[in-house]
Design an enzyme around this catalytic site. Structure first.
Site, PDB file in Angstrom:
ATOM      1  N   ARG A   4      33.500  23.524  41.138  1.00  0.00           N
ATOM      2  CA  ARG A   4      34.640  23.442  42.062  1.00  0.00           C
ATOM      3  C   ARG A   4      35.922  23.025  41.337  1.00  0.00           C
ATOM      4  O   ARG A   4      37.023  23.379  41.739  1.00  0.00           O
ATOM      5  CB  ARG A   4      34.279  22.492  43.215  1.00  0.00           C
ATOM      6  N   LYS A  64      21.651  16.424  34.175  1.00  0.00           N
ATOM      7  CA  LYS A  64      20.598  17.026  35.001  1.00  0.00           C
ATOM      8  C   LYS A  64      19.227  16.636  34.456  1.00  0.00           C
ATOM      9  O   LYS A  64      19.100  16.374  33.260  1.00  0.00           O
ATOM     10  CB  LYS A  64      20.699  18.560  34.926  1.00  0.00           C
TER      11      LYS A  64
HETATM   12  N1  BES Z   1      25.397  24.920  38.648  1.00  0.00           N
HETATM   13  C1  BES Z   1      24.991  23.936  39.561  1.00  0.00           C
HETATM   14  C2  BES Z   1      24.394  24.518  40.851  1.00  0.00           C
HETATM   15  C3  BES Z   1      23.094  25.254  40.759  1.00  0.00           C
HETATM   16  C4  BES Z   1      21.902  24.572  40.925  1.00  0.00           C
HETATM   17  C5  BES Z   1      23.064  26.614  40.636  1.00  0.00           C
HETATM   18  C6  BES Z   1      20.712  25.268  40.891  1.00  0.00           C
HETATM   19  C7  BES Z   1      21.883  27.296  40.617  1.00  0.00           C
HETATM   20  C8  BES Z   1      20.698  26.629  40.747  1.00  0.00           C
HETATM   21  C9  BES Z   1      26.170  23.061  39.963  1.00  0.00           C
HETATM   22  O1  BES Z   1      27.147  22.881  39.017  1.00  0.00           O
HETATM   23  C10 BES Z   1      25.632  21.719  40.336  1.00  0.00           C
HETATM   24  O2  BES Z   1      25.059  21.100  39.500  1.00  0.00           O
HETATM   25  N2  BES Z   1      25.811  21.313  41.580  1.00  0.00           N
HETATM   26  C11 BES Z   1      25.307  20.075  42.057  1.00  0.00           C
HETATM   27  C12 BES Z   1      26.350  19.484  42.964  1.00  0.00           C
HETATM   28  C13 BES Z   1      26.069  18.055  43.360  1.00  0.00           C
HETATM   29  C14 BES Z   1      26.262  17.137  42.166  1.00  0.00           C
HETATM   30  C15 BES Z   1      27.010  17.675  44.470  1.00  0.00           C
HETATM   31  C16 BES Z   1      24.024  20.337  42.849  1.00  0.00           C
HETATM   32  O3  BES Z   1      23.957  21.350  43.535  1.00  0.00           O
HETATM   33  O4  BES Z   1      23.108  19.551  42.728  1.00  0.00           O
HETATM   34 ZN    ZN Z   2      26.756  21.216  37.724  1.00  0.00          ZN
END
Ligand code: BES
Ligand code: ZN
Ligand code: ZN
Length: 512
Positions: A362, A288
């Protein structure tokens, strides 16, 4: 050294609001009623015209979530009087009371009060007083909560007594019944908040296990079983293992079972609550961006809310068997990490092509849900801070609700309305599931482009829930307080979902 987070206790007191000796009394005021309310007139007289002045200088008109502080004198016994706006009477909902009581308790803590009295004065004949008691209890715990375990210089009292005051016995009886329930739920919500607020270096899968064991040990009706990495491997739980393998702190699956004392009372097949508990989500190899990455310590909120809801359900002695399944892992980068391109065989036997290691929630939930099926749970509800896409879609005011069963969706909507934790129904049908199919495995863990990310993620999880009545709460939008919630509680996790789950199980047993 971790410090004690504020200890709230609640009680009802049969008293005249001008007679109660208290650090602060909070009085609910409907918009425009400042001139017409008999109690406010009396208060104005006792305070030498202070209430009228507030009105005259337009400092406070009773708008929802507004407030003004007045000081007591020898004619009343309270040191301070907080007028709290309840908004337009025609638009009144019980949730307004929950928020008003949150706002008052937040202010009481900020003012270092040792106790605060909440008075629901005026015209209460249309209000369900048991519901009002529940909401005031929940609101008190929610508002008073402040995460300051690691603040060394914090001189405020570690305890707040919250008194709901009324001088009519039959009203008080109903308020008291509700207040007891609301306090159990509110207290549980704080448990979820604290677990989630603890940073990744303190709260990792093993630490969550210790907390879960402690909670189960002190709560009648709960038992706790934990799968460590050896058992996860034996069971071939490939999803949770893949996500957790990059961390020096190995993954764990925590299974809490609630068995009602009176086995005869059990009414249905067990319900499973399955929570995502990523104690820190760096994104893994698909790392990230650094800005805001610290907030990914809250990526365990779903799991924390499952644990806390189990405590509330047990303390309320609800006559239904419930499993809480918490999938705990830390998503990190190392030479052991899972990587883009990997093909993972999950517990269900389904294979997943990993295209992005940041789509980890997931993967762990697939295993958790499949485990719920092996326990013969016919109803499975998962909860997770799953997608940024859900946050983008809904903003600060709703969590996403998806599922494969209309009845379950409407039961959860009802629980959501009662609990004041808002959910918005979003789709996750076959067309989305189709987009999650891989050419070289059964599924891929992200969609082909950026559209409909929340729905696609839900559809992916839905593939593991087939054959059950399943619902999915994407609580990414409600990970931290936003918008108006900031007025009634401190920063950090808000333990979203504890109230919905408890109300949902209460509803199944025909309780309030
Ligand atoms: N934990 C995150 C989602 C999240 C983002 C929660 C911001 C709360 C605030 C999750 O694991 C994630 O990183 N999801 C990605 C999925 C993508 C790679 C398809 C996302 O939402 O960017
Ligand atoms: Zn994630
Ligand atoms: Zn995540």
């Amino acid at each position: 050294m971790k410090r004690q987070i504020i200890n709230v206790s609640t009680a009802t007191r049969k008293m005249d609001i001008f007679q109660i000796k208290t650090d602060m009394i909070a009085i609910g005021v409907f918009e425009g009623s400042i001139n017409s309310s008999a109690v406010l007139k009396q208060l104005d007289e006792k305070l030498g015209g202070a209430v009228k002045k507030v009105y005259k200088f337009e400092d406070f008109k009773g708008k929802a979530l507004s407030s003004v502080l007045l000081y007591g004198n020898e004619k009343i016994k309270a040191n301070k009087v907080l007028l709290v706006g309840l908004g337009d009477k025609k638009k009144f909902k019980i949730d307004v009371l929950r928020r008003a009581s949150g706002l008052a308790c937040k202010r009481a803590v900020a003012d270092k009060c040792k106790n605060v009295s909440l008075a629901l004065v005026g015209d209460v004949k249309d209000i369900d007083l048991v519901e009002a008691g529940i909401a005031m209890g929940e609101g008190a715990y929610f508002g008073a909560y402040k995460y300051d375990e690691f603040v060394s210089e914090s001189s405020r009292p570690r305890r707040l007594d919250v008194w709901v005051v009324d001088n009519v016995q039959n009203r008080l009886t109903k308020l008291s019944k509700g207040l007891k329930i609301g306090s159990v739920i509110g207290d549980a919500q704080c448990i979820s908040r604290t677990l989630s607020n603890r940073p990744g270096n303190v709260m990792y899968p093993g630490a969550l296990v210790s907390e879960a064991r402690k909670l189960a040990a002190k709560t009648v009706g709960l038992t706790c079983k934990v799968f460590d990495e050896k058992q996860l491997k034996q069971k071939k739980m490939g999803g949770i293992l893949a996500v957790g393998c990059g961390s020096a702190r190995p993954p764990r699956m925590i299974v809490i079972k609630y068995s009602p004392r009176n086995a005869k009372a059990v009414k249905a097949s067990p319900v499973a609550l399955v929570g995502k508990a990523i104690t820190f989500d760096s994104g893994g190899i698909s790392i990230k961006p650094s800005a805001g990455m610290d907030c990914m310590k809250f990526d365990m909120t779903g799991g924390a809310s499952v644990l806390a809801a189990m405590a509330a359900i047990a303390r309320l002695k609800l006559p239904i068997e419930v499993y809480g399944i918490v999938c705990a892992a830390e998503n990190m980068l190392s030479s052991n990490s899972w990587r883009p391109g990997d093909i993972v065989t999950t517990y269900s036997g389904k294979t997943v092509e990993v295209l992005n290691t940041d789509a980890e929630g997931r993967m762990v939930l697939g295993d958790g849900i499949h485990y719920a099926k092996t326990l013969k749970c016919k109803t499975v509800i998962d909860i997770c801070t799953l997608t940024g896409a859900c946050f983008i879609a809904l903003g600060h005011y709703n969590a996403g609700l998806m599922g494969n069963d209309e009845k379950l969706i409407s039961q959860l909507k009802e629980a959501s309305e009662k609990s004041g934790e808002p959910l918005w129904h979003l789709p996750c049908g076959e067309e989305y599931a189709e987009e999650m199919k891989s050419k070289i495995a059964d599924l891929q863990n992200i969609g082909p482009d950026r559209w409909g990310g929340a729905c696609r993620a839900a559809a992916f999880i839905g593939e593991f829930a087939k054959g059950t009545s399943w619902a999915h709460l994407d609580i990414a939008p409600m990970m931290e307080p936003g918008g108006t919630l900031k007025k009634i509680t401190g920063p950090g996790s808000i333990g979203f979902g504890v109230r919905i789950f408890t109300r949902y199980i209460m509803g199944l047993c025909g309780r309030k």
